[in-house]
Design a protein around this motif. Sequence first.
Motif, PDB file in Angstrom:
ATOM      1  N   ASP A 285       2.625  -5.175  -3.030  1.00  0.00           N
ATOM      2  CA  ASP A 285       1.165  -5.199  -3.099  1.00  0.00           C
ATOM      3  C   ASP A 285       0.623  -3.878  -2.570  1.00  0.00           C
ATOM      4  N   ARG A 288      -2.599  -4.092  -0.228  1.00  0.00           N
ATOM      5  CA  ARG A 288      -2.325  -4.464   1.159  1.00  0.00           C
ATOM      6  C   ARG A 288      -1.341  -3.520   1.838  1.00  0.00           C
ATOM      7  N   GLU A 290       1.913  -3.738   1.467  1.00  0.00           N
ATOM      8  CA  GLU A 290       2.904  -4.669   1.992  1.00  0.00           C
ATOM      9  C   GLU A 290       3.742  -5.248   0.854  1.00  0.00           C
ATOM     10  N   VAL A 292       5.238  -8.739  -0.468  1.00  0.00           N
ATOM     11  CA  VAL A 292       4.807 -10.121  -0.296  1.00  0.00           C
ATOM     12  C   VAL A 292       5.876 -11.056  -0.867  1.00  0.00           C
ATOM     13  N   TYR A 311       4.173 -11.540   4.642  1.00  0.00           N
ATOM     14  CA  TYR A 311       3.756 -10.163   4.410  1.00  0.00           C
ATOM     15  C   TYR A 311       4.652  -9.226   5.211  1.00  0.00           C
TER      16      TYR A 311
END
Length: 479
Positions: A285, A288, A290, A292, A311
Amino acid sequence: MLQLTASHIDSLAPNAAAAKNGRDLVKKNKFVKLNVSEEGNLLFGECLGSGKSNYVCSVDFVTPENPVARCSCPSRQFPCKHALGLMYAYADGLTFEQATVPEDIASKREKAEKREENKSKRESGELPPAKPKKVNKAALKKKIAQQLEALDELEKLVLSLVRGGLGTVDARTVKTLNEHAKRLGSSYLTGAENELRRLALLLGQEDRETGYTYASEQLTLLNAFIKKGRSYLRSKEEDPELKPDTESTIEEWLGHAWQLAELKEAGRVSENVQLLQLAFYCYQDEARKEFVDTGFWLELGSDRVHRTVQYRPFKAVKYMKEEDSFFSVAQIGELYRYPGGLNARVRFEGMLPREVTDADREAAIGAASASIADAVKAVKNQLKDPLADRAPVALLKASRIARTEDGTYALIDPSGATLELGDVYRLPQRTTPLLPLVAPELLEDCCVLAMFEHRMDTGRLVAQPLTLIRGNEITRLLY
């Protein structure tokens, strides 16, 4: 006697590399001592390392659903490869000599037992409950004022984009959006920060037609958050003692990280739950920043499909456990449910695995909705809330999955109603191209776990198949 399987150990490993390294230690005979406690709930031993001294490692199963790994090595991964190797050695049937529990572990067990005992006494009322944290009203008001000011600025930005039209967006606009997203994060609006950065990514992609379609939906999402967030914050400003909203996702949008104790106090916990994972996927992602890890689990004995989400920030990914597909039934003492809709996020601190039985598969088939109309109604009700998950998942019965005249696929329920199947934008992997590769009999009288999405360009609802269940077979298209 302790029961350990390779698949269970794999699920405890922080990542695939750690699991492989643990297995290699066993293959290379690196363990010079292998011991098991008389009760059979503690594995401990010594492993050759790169230095002069052996690494002393142990895995304590005194609480079977939440084993504790310890090691004298400098690794920041838990369990480390030495603890994993110790478990693989046991699962492989290597000889473990019975020995007395080491003093340091016995001492740690006593402290843990004392903590659990005090916790039980507080819950039963034998001990006074822990003092609740005092709300610093001055700090809270300052934070709320900062959040409200940030919402005002975000509203101006969204309105300027709408007035100017998405066709006027250029690289400079995208840069402005990313800069503004950082300011939202500094103002405790992390949910809005992520979604504004997602808008910037949509507007910056080469496929402008697709980008603009979902960017319009993203603007609607941000506008809804501004209105709901402002109303909620003003209520909290007037009443600093106001408890968090445990029914909607507004708290997460406003940067609140739910603690398990809060969820328990709100009654969002279930005891002695068994979960069967039906699908799993991991994606990167960029909004973000991050990775996931997402799993969809059926709560056996009900028709609820839950979602687990982990996350892993890009910067800390090598220090965090990577989740993976889980093919057993997870037996959980306490299941914590986050506020949400059809697929509320859940968490659990420990679990015991067991093999999937025919009864579990029959329970999964029995939990599926026999009517497309009922499933679609539930999905549409969720999609009416702009802050809810835009890609809900449901389990449906199908009399068959058939190819249509235009070459696409459709799910046909027992009443003859049809549902278009296709790949949804929000899922990183395609699965419908896999349907021709599935054995034809699996597409008859089956159940389908599907992810729904409302396509803005056509105004239609489409579903992407994730898993097929028929008889004693569970066929995952996404894992």
